[in-house]
Design a protein around this motif. Structure first.
Motif, PDB file in Angstrom:
ATOM      1  N   LEU A 193       0.943  -1.131   0.208  1.00 43.50           N
ATOM      2  CA  LEU A 193      -0.002  -0.144  -0.156  1.00 43.50           C
ATOM      3  C   LEU A 193       0.947   1.265   0.049  1.00 43.50           C
ATOM      4  O   LEU A 193       1.475   1.796   0.915  1.00 43.50           O
ATOM      5  N   PHE A 194       1.131   1.802  -1.064  1.00 45.80           N
ATOM      6  CA  PHE A 194       1.915   2.849  -1.359  1.00 45.80           C
ATOM      7  C   PHE A 194       1.250   4.127  -1.012  1.00 45.80           C
ATOM      8  O   PHE A 194       0.041   4.544  -1.228  1.00 45.80           O
ATOM      9  N   ASN A 195       2.126   5.132  -0.336  1.00 42.38           N
ATOM     10  CA  ASN A 195       1.488   6.482  -0.385  1.00 42.38           C
ATOM     11  C   ASN A 195       1.874   7.329  -1.683  1.00 42.38           C
ATOM     12  O   ASN A 195       2.576   7.186  -2.648  1.00 42.38           O
ATOM     13  N   GLY A 196       0.771   8.092  -2.145  1.00 45.41           N
ATOM     14  CA  GLY A 196       0.697   8.601  -3.396  1.00 45.41           C
ATOM     15  C   GLY A 196       0.095   8.035  -4.628  1.00 45.41           C
ATOM     16  O   GLY A 196       0.255   6.913  -4.718  1.00 45.41           O
ATOM     17  N   VAL A 197      -0.603   8.757  -5.344  1.00 46.85           N
ATOM     18  CA  VAL A 197      -1.198   8.329  -6.681  1.00 46.85           C
ATOM     19  C   VAL A 197      -0.445   7.732  -7.409  1.00 46.85           C
ATOM     20  O   VAL A 197      -0.563   6.565  -8.098  1.00 46.85           O
ATOM     21  N   VAL A 198       1.026   8.037  -7.816  1.00 44.37           N
ATOM     22  CA  VAL A 198       1.687   7.844  -8.914  1.00 44.37           C
ATOM     23  C   VAL A 198       2.342   6.411  -8.548  1.00 44.37           C
ATOM     24  O   VAL A 198       2.472   5.406  -9.203  1.00 44.37           O
ATOM     25  N   ALA A 199       2.851   6.355  -7.192  1.00 44.96           N
ATOM     26  CA  ALA A 199       3.612   5.163  -6.592  1.00 44.96           C
ATOM     27  C   ALA A 199       2.367   4.202  -6.568  1.00 44.96           C
ATOM     28  O   ALA A 199       2.647   2.736  -7.008  1.00 44.96           O
ATOM     29  N   ARG A 200       0.988   4.330  -6.325  1.00 39.01           N
ATOM     30  CA  ARG A 200       0.045   3.284  -6.241  1.00 39.01           C
ATOM     31  C   ARG A 200      -0.266   2.999  -7.571  1.00 39.01           C
ATOM     32  O   ARG A 200      -0.415   1.504  -7.717  1.00 39.01           O
ATOM     33  N   THR A 201      -0.265   3.721  -8.712  1.00 37.97           N
ATOM     34  CA  THR A 201      -0.336   3.365  -9.779  1.00 37.97           C
ATOM     35  C   THR A 201       0.707   2.380 -10.590  1.00 37.97           C
ATOM     36  O   THR A 201       0.753   1.260 -11.072  1.00 37.97           O
ATOM     37  N   LEU A 202       1.972   2.776 -10.276  1.00 33.78           N
ATOM     38  CA  LEU A 202       3.161   1.963 -10.592  1.00 33.78           C
ATOM     39  C   LEU A 202       3.109   0.594  -9.761  1.00 33.78           C
ATOM     40  O   LEU A 202       3.448  -0.661 -10.420  1.00 33.78           O
TER      41      LEU A 202
END
Length: 218
Positions: free
Chosen positions: A203-212
């Motif tokens: 579970l990444f913080n941030g939209v870009v990290a979550r997308t990748l």
């Protein structure tokens, strides 16, 4: 010689010795044990205790058709995929060897994940759905801050990183879950390569990290 500082706890080693770990987590624990004399000795003790307990169990009467049913189940079980002993894997840096626990497990070439970051999907022939991969992160680079929906096991194969809790070097093992957030940062001396198995999702913080992360399957 590198001194290993971080090991699987006894619960994980016992589950690995008993064969009750899922395959993804099992290969990561095995990759640690194969180079750690301390954990090999712990495994030997657990296996000896398990054998002694089995010896003390009273004999059980088997059903008359037990053998026939067992043989029928073996015949009906799916055959394992034929995988060459030297399965393909990504190019490794000088001095790094492919873990013995991954013998016969093909892995993709290094794929772009972000600036200075690459990853490789590892396929376990006897459990293709297992979420196992290699991460290759450049010196001074870091993964985004994240936590976990379930658990992640990580074995450091090459290089060093610090995640705010401790320094992890070659041979070190880490278990992470949803109880904390962390951000692995590779040390300036060189790149770092880790083997990881994930249950659930990272579970990444941030939209870009979550997308990748979603594209990778993390």
């Amino acid at each position: 010689m590198t001194t290993i500082q971080h090991h699987p706890d006894d619960e994980l080693l016992l589950a690995h010795a008993a064969g009750s770990l899922d395959r993804g987590h099992s290969v990561v624990v095995a990759s640690h044990v194969e180079n750690c004399a301390h954990c090999r000795e712990r495994m030997r003790v657990f296996e000896a205790v398990g054998g002694a307990l089995l010896d003390e169990l009273p004999p059980a009467t088997m059903a008359p058709d037990a053998l026939a049913r067992t043989m029928a189940a073996i015949d009906a079980s799916p055959k394992p995929l034929a995988v060459p002993a030297q399965a393909p894997h990504p190019v490794l840096p000088p001095g790094m060897t492919w873990p013995r626990s991954l013998a016969g497990c093909p892995a993709t070439r290094w794929r772009w994940l972000g600036p200075g970051m690459r990853w490789s999907r590892v396929t376990l022939p006897d459990d293709p759905a297992a979420n196992v991969f290699l991460l290759r992160i450049g010196a001074g680079k870091n993964l985004p801050m994240h936590t976990h929906s379930d658990s992640e096991l990580t074995q450091v194969l090459y290089g060093t990183f610090h995640d705010g809790r401790a320094l992890f070097g070659p041979g070190d093992f880490d278990e992470a879950d949803g109880s904390f957030h962390h951000q692995p940062v590779v040390q300036a001396g060189g790149e770092c390569i880790c083997l990881a198995s994930v249950r659930g999702r990272v579970l990444f913080n941030g939209v870009v990290a979550r997308t990748l992360g979603a594209l990778v399957g993390m």
